[in-house]
Design a protein around this motif. Structure first.
Motif, PDB file in Angstrom:
ATOM      1  N   ASN A  23       0.830  -1.212   0.000  1.00  0.00           N
ATOM      2  CA  ASN A  23       0.000   0.000   0.000  1.00  0.00           C
ATOM      3  C   ASN A  23       0.863   1.260   0.000  1.00  0.00           C
ATOM      4  OD1 ASN A  23      -2.611   1.544   0.544  1.00  0.00           O
ATOM      5  ND2 ASN A  23      -1.411   2.074   2.359  1.00  0.00           N
ATOM      6  N   GLY A  24       1.969   1.215   0.730  1.00  0.00           N
ATOM      7  CA  GLY A  24       2.863   2.369   0.763  1.00  0.00           C
ATOM      8  C   GLY A  24       3.396   2.711  -0.615  1.00  0.00           C
ATOM      9  N   TYR A  25       3.791   1.693  -1.358  1.00  0.00           N
ATOM     10  CA  TYR A  25       4.291   1.937  -2.717  1.00  0.00           C
ATOM     11  C   TYR A  25       3.177   2.428  -3.645  1.00  0.00           C
ATOM     12  CZ  TYR A  25       8.955   0.075  -1.922  1.00  0.00           C
ATOM     13  OH  TYR A  25      10.245  -0.099  -1.480  1.00  0.00           O
ATOM     14  N   ILE A  26       1.978   1.878  -3.462  1.00  0.00           N
ATOM     15  CA  ILE A  26       0.838   2.328  -4.276  1.00  0.00           C
ATOM     16  C   ILE A  26       0.532   3.796  -3.980  1.00  0.00           C
ATOM     17  CG2 ILE A  26      -1.635   2.052  -4.681  1.00  0.00           C
ATOM     18  CD1 ILE A  26      -1.267  -0.949  -4.165  1.00  0.00           C
ATOM     19  N   GLN A  27       0.483   4.151  -2.687  1.00  0.00           N
ATOM     20  CA  GLN A  27       0.194   5.536  -2.306  1.00  0.00           C
ATOM     21  C   GLN A  27       1.270   6.487  -2.807  1.00  0.00           C
ATOM     22  OE1 GLN A  27      -2.619   6.610  -0.894  1.00  0.00           O
ATOM     23  NE2 GLN A  27      -3.387   4.508  -0.934  1.00  0.00           N
ATOM     24  N   LYS A  28       2.517   6.034  -2.772  1.00  0.00           N
ATOM     25  CA  LYS A  28       3.620   6.869  -3.261  1.00  0.00           C
ATOM     26  C   LYS A  28       3.480   7.107  -4.759  1.00  0.00           C
ATOM     27  CE  LYS A  28       7.731   6.230  -1.595  1.00  0.00           C
ATOM     28  NZ  LYS A  28       9.100   5.681  -1.303  1.00  0.00           N
ATOM     29  N   TYR A  29       3.091   6.058  -5.484  1.00  0.00           N
ATOM     30  CA  TYR A  29       2.904   6.204  -6.937  1.00  0.00           C
ATOM     31  C   TYR A  29       1.750   7.151  -7.244  1.00  0.00           C
ATOM     32  CZ  TYR A  29       1.600   5.035 -11.723  1.00  0.00           C
ATOM     33  OH  TYR A  29       1.263   5.106 -13.054  1.00  0.00           O
ATOM     34  N   ILE A  30       0.642   6.999  -6.510  1.00  0.00           N
ATOM     35  CA  ILE A  30      -0.521   7.867  -6.726  1.00  0.00           C
ATOM     36  C   ILE A  30      -0.159   9.316  -6.415  1.00  0.00           C
ATOM     37  CG2 ILE A  30      -2.836   8.438  -5.890  1.00  0.00           C
ATOM     38  CD1 ILE A  30      -3.269   5.436  -5.410  1.00  0.00           C
ATOM     39  N   LYS A  31       0.569   9.520  -5.309  1.00  0.00           N
ATOM     40  CA  LYS A  31       0.947  10.875  -4.909  1.00  0.00           C
ATOM     41  C   LYS A  31       1.885  11.502  -5.931  1.00  0.00           C
ATOM     42  CE  LYS A  31       2.449  13.435  -0.835  1.00  0.00           C
ATOM     43  NZ  LYS A  31       2.928  13.327   0.569  1.00  0.00           N
ATOM     44  N   THR A  32       2.845  10.715  -6.433  1.00  0.00           N
ATOM     45  CA  THR A  32       3.775  11.221  -7.445  1.00  0.00           C
ATOM     46  C   THR A  32       3.043  11.603  -8.717  1.00  0.00           C
ATOM     47  OG1 THR A  32       5.566   9.843  -6.557  1.00  0.00           O
ATOM     48  CG2 THR A  32       5.843  10.683  -8.787  1.00  0.00           C
ATOM     49  N   SER A  33       2.101  10.763  -9.132  1.00  0.00           N
ATOM     50  CA  SER A  33       1.317  11.061 -10.331  1.00  0.00           C
ATOM     51  C   SER A  33       0.489  12.320 -10.140  1.00  0.00           C
ATOM     52  CB  SER A  33       0.400   9.871 -10.663  1.00  0.00           C
ATOM     53  OG  SER A  33       1.153   8.706 -10.909  1.00  0.00           O
ATOM     54  N   HIS A  34      -0.092  12.474  -8.955  1.00  0.00           N
ATOM     55  CA  HIS A  34      -0.905  13.654  -8.657  1.00  0.00           C
ATOM     56  C   HIS A  34      -0.054  14.922  -8.701  1.00  0.00           C
ATOM     57  CE1 HIS A  34      -3.960  16.171  -6.777  1.00  0.00           C
ATOM     58  NE2 HIS A  34      -3.051  16.565  -5.899  1.00  0.00           N
TER      59      HIS A  34
END
Length: 424
Positions: free
Chosen positions: A332-343
């Motif tokens: 989940n941490g990696y998923i959230q990091k990817y979503i945040k970076t994309s945002h």
């Protein structure tokens, strides 16, 4: 032994080590969130100045339970120094904090027993206070060229703080340490599968030689306080002396090439030399005490009991469940990091497209930002500049997007540079 057998042993040991540590790590992450939400940085930085002994002791005491490794302690310590902390208090914090943390102390207890779990914070306290005192004396005549900016106070409701407990403890903090935790687990499982038990006993190297070899490897390389635990525990199984294992636990998290560079840049050469000398002497000193003064069984029996190859051992359901939860949180941490970076990337593009000339936007490439603490440190300091309306760090792209009126690029670069990062 066939490759398939090695793979089976590797997977079995990986699961065993992960499951043994997971319940204590999850509890540690919760305490980490509590510390972050209810004892924020602005509340403790005022204790980092004053008389040398008092500031060194308080800085170490505050630093020991904080869940910060080298990647996070440097920007935090730099922020303290930028906001008025003494060099002695800052060095004390930088020495003591990465060696331990509430999560790593609990994880140390889970795999390596109570003696290791007690001596780690004691060593961190002793070396932190010692390094802080020496730094205060050796740098007392150095000029102080810092400029301090007024800090804004943010008042949060209890519900907001409670949300911060879980956001930081189970998302942001896991994002920062998951890479090194997984690396430590994998290395431990590989060594466990490939190297015979008592291997280092057969090499017949004196403990002091083992300590020096571990020290040479530990100083330039990075491994976090929690990630070093499984690796150290397995090395004890393979016959390394408990004192040499402690050198890895102490010096591995506290030093690395990036940390050394940033401390020298922000605090100066005298502070850097004190920092390194204190850690080296402290690690060797405590290692010698463990090997030659204290009973060896204190530091080996628990580790052999937990990680020794006993096929009758079985994991409890709560250990297995905790392991699954930890893996899910890491993913989940990696998923959230990817979503945040994309945002952040999309926001940068939208701001650029909507800009009508009233707002000036600059993208500045910065080297050395590695974690959420780095991100918060850079953003907070840039937002304090009068001409900056917003600053957003993109860790993936290694840059910061600054928005404001009549941006003073040189001042922005100097601000980032003063934090220990390198503007490209």
């Amino acid at each position: 032994m066939e490759i398939q057998q090695y793979i089976t042993i590797f997977l079995s040991d990986f699961v065993k080590i992960l499951s043994e540590m997971s319940p204590y790590l999850l509890l540690g992450f919760f305490f980490a969130g509590l510390l972050y939400a209810f004892i924020p940085q602005k509340k403790i930085e005022r204790y980092f100045n004053g008389k040398p002994f008092k500031s060194s002791v308080l800085a170490s005491i505050f630093g020991i339970p904080l869940p910060l490794c080298s990647c996070g302690v440097i920007p935090t310590g730099t922020a303290f120094y930028k906001n008025g902390a003494s060099k002695g208090g800052t060095v004390s914090f930088l020495i003591s904090t990465p060696q331990t943390g509430v999560d790593s102390i609990l994880a140390t207890f889970s795999l390596m027993g109570l003696p290791f779990a007690i001596i780690r914070p004691l060593a961190a306290l002793f070396t932190g206070v010692t390094g802080g005192l020496i730094t205060s004396v050796s740098t007392q005549n150095e000029p102080d060229n810092r400029t301090f900016q007024e800090q804004t106070k943010e008042h949060k409701s209890f519900s907001k703080k409670l949300a911060d407990v879980f956001r930081y403890g189970f998302v942001e903090f896991i994002q920062d340490i998951s890479k090194w935790l997984v690396i430590g687990l994998i290395l431990a499982a590989i060594i466990s599968a490939l190297i015979p038990n008592e291997f280092f006993v057969l090499l017949n190297m004196p403990p002091i030689v083992q300590m020096l070899l571990i020290l040479v490897v530990s100083i330039p390389l990075y491994i976090c306080a929690t990630g070093s635990i499984p690796l150290t525990a397995v090395l004890i199984i393979k016959g390394i002396s408990p004192g040499a294992a402690f050198v890895l636990l102490m010096a591995g998290p506290a030093t690395n090439a990036a940390t050394i560079t940033m401390i020298g840049k922000v605090l100066g050469k005298k502070s850097l030399l004190t920092y390194l000398a204190t850690i080296i002497v402290g690690a060797l000193g405590f290692g010698l005490i463990i090997d030659y003064v204290l009973p060896t069984q204190w530091f080996t029996d628990i580790t052999h009991q937990h990680l020794g190859h006993n096929h009758n051992d079985h994991l409890n359901w709560w250990q297995i469940t905790s392991g699954i939860v930890l893996i899910a949180l890491i993913i989940n941490g990696y998923i959230q990091k990817y979503i945040k970076t994309s945002h952040e990337s999309n926001r940068e593009n939208k701001v650029s497209n909507l800009n009508t000339g009233k707002m000036e936007i600059k993208t500045i490439n910065v080297e050395g930002m590695t974690c959420n603490h780095c991100k918060a440190n850079v953003e907070t300091n840039l937002k304090q500049l009068a001409f900056v309306q917003n600053a957003t760090v993109n860790l993936a792209d290694k840059c910061v997007i600054v928005e404001g009126d009549q941006l003073e690029v040189n001042t922005i670069r100097q601000t980032i540079d003063s934090l220990g990062y390198k503007v490209l």
